[in-house]
Design a protein around this motif. Structure first.
Motif, mmCIF file in Angstrom:
data_model
loop_
_atom_site.group_PDB
_atom_site.id
_atom_site.type_symbol
_atom_site.label_atom_id
_atom_site.label_comp_id
_atom_site.label_asym_id
_atom_site.label_seq_id
_atom_site.Cartn_x
_atom_site.Cartn_y
_atom_site.Cartn_z
ATOM 1 N N PHE A 37 74.732 162.353 73.053
ATOM 2 C CA PHE A 37 75.389 164.181 73.462
ATOM 3 C C PHE A 37 75.132 165.162 72.903
ATOM 4 O O PHE A 37 74.965 166.162 73.487
ATOM 5 C CB PHE A 37 76.199 163.004 73.892
ATOM 6 N N GLN A 40 72.026 166.945 72.902
ATOM 7 C CA GLN A 40 71.894 168.029 74.873
ATOM 8 C C GLN A 40 71.253 169.154 73.717
ATOM 9 O O GLN A 40 71.694 169.736 73.662
ATOM 10 C CB GLN A 40 72.672 167.872 75.783
ATOM 11 N N TRP A 46 66.955 167.461 78.213
ATOM 12 C CA TRP A 46 68.369 167.285 77.972
ATOM 13 C C TRP A 46 68.355 165.611 78.269
ATOM 14 O O TRP A 46 67.137 165.040 79.445
ATOM 15 C CB TRP A 46 68.844 167.681 80.084
ATOM 16 N N ILE A 48 70.285 162.995 80.166
ATOM 17 C CA ILE A 48 71.586 162.561 80.895
ATOM 18 C C ILE A 48 70.819 161.456 82.276
ATOM 19 O O ILE A 48 69.800 160.600 82.066
ATOM 20 C CB ILE A 48 71.316 164.089 82.364
ATOM 21 N N TYR A 63 79.550 160.445 82.763
ATOM 22 C CA TYR A 63 78.601 160.772 82.014
ATOM 23 C C TYR A 63 78.143 162.688 81.937
ATOM 24 O O TYR A 63 77.972 163.650 81.131
ATOM 25 C CB TYR A 63 77.694 160.050 81.014
ATOM 26 N N ASN A 64 77.442 162.535 83.243
ATOM 27 C CA ASN A 64 76.694 164.185 83.954
ATOM 28 C C ASN A 64 77.667 164.557 84.118
ATOM 29 O O ASN A 64 77.849 165.974 84.012
ATOM 30 C CB ASN A 64 75.862 163.722 84.950
ATOM 31 N N LEU A 67 79.153 166.155 80.770
ATOM 32 C CA LEU A 67 77.725 167.438 80.071
ATOM 33 C C LEU A 67 78.105 168.646 80.909
ATOM 34 O O LEU A 67 77.714 169.283 80.695
ATOM 35 C CB LEU A 67 76.718 166.859 80.534
ATOM 36 N N TYR A 71 78.726 171.551 78.505
ATOM 37 C CA TYR A 71 78.054 172.024 78.455
ATOM 38 C C TYR A 71 77.820 173.303 79.429
ATOM 39 O O TYR A 71 77.237 174.872 78.874
ATOM 40 C CB TYR A 71 75.913 171.613 78.203
#
Length: 84
Positions: A37, A40, A46, A48, A63-64, A67, A71
């Motif tokens: 992670f 990234q 990335w 993903i 998880y997405n 992100l 980020y």
């Protein structure tokens, strides 16, 4: 699906896909998924979706969303994604 506010969906079936990546317990103990992670964006890469490490649609989705929030500073509350 409840957590993501998904409604009016009928699940027709669920299937185990044995080709998804699985971290062994030793890697989990070493916090390898979190190191992934933190990587990234390095070298324009990335990690993903299911390629990251998770086994269920729920985990991949969360998880997405994590992100996007971390980020891209997206607001991912109440199952909706928006950018300020």
């Amino acid at each position: 699906m409840k957590k993501q506010n998904v409604t009016n969906v009928k699940v027709l079936g669920q299937y185990l896909w044995p080709y998804f990546h699985h971290f062994p317990q030793t890697a989990i103990n070493e916090k390898i998924p979190w190191k992934l992670f933190e990587m990234q964006g390095e070298r324009k890469t990335w990690w993903i979706g299911a390629s990251a490490c998770f086994e269920s649609v729920h985990d991949v989705t969360n998880y997405n969303l994590m992100l996007l929030k971390h980020y891209l500073r997206a607001d991912v509350e109440k199952g909706k994604v928006s950018f300020a």
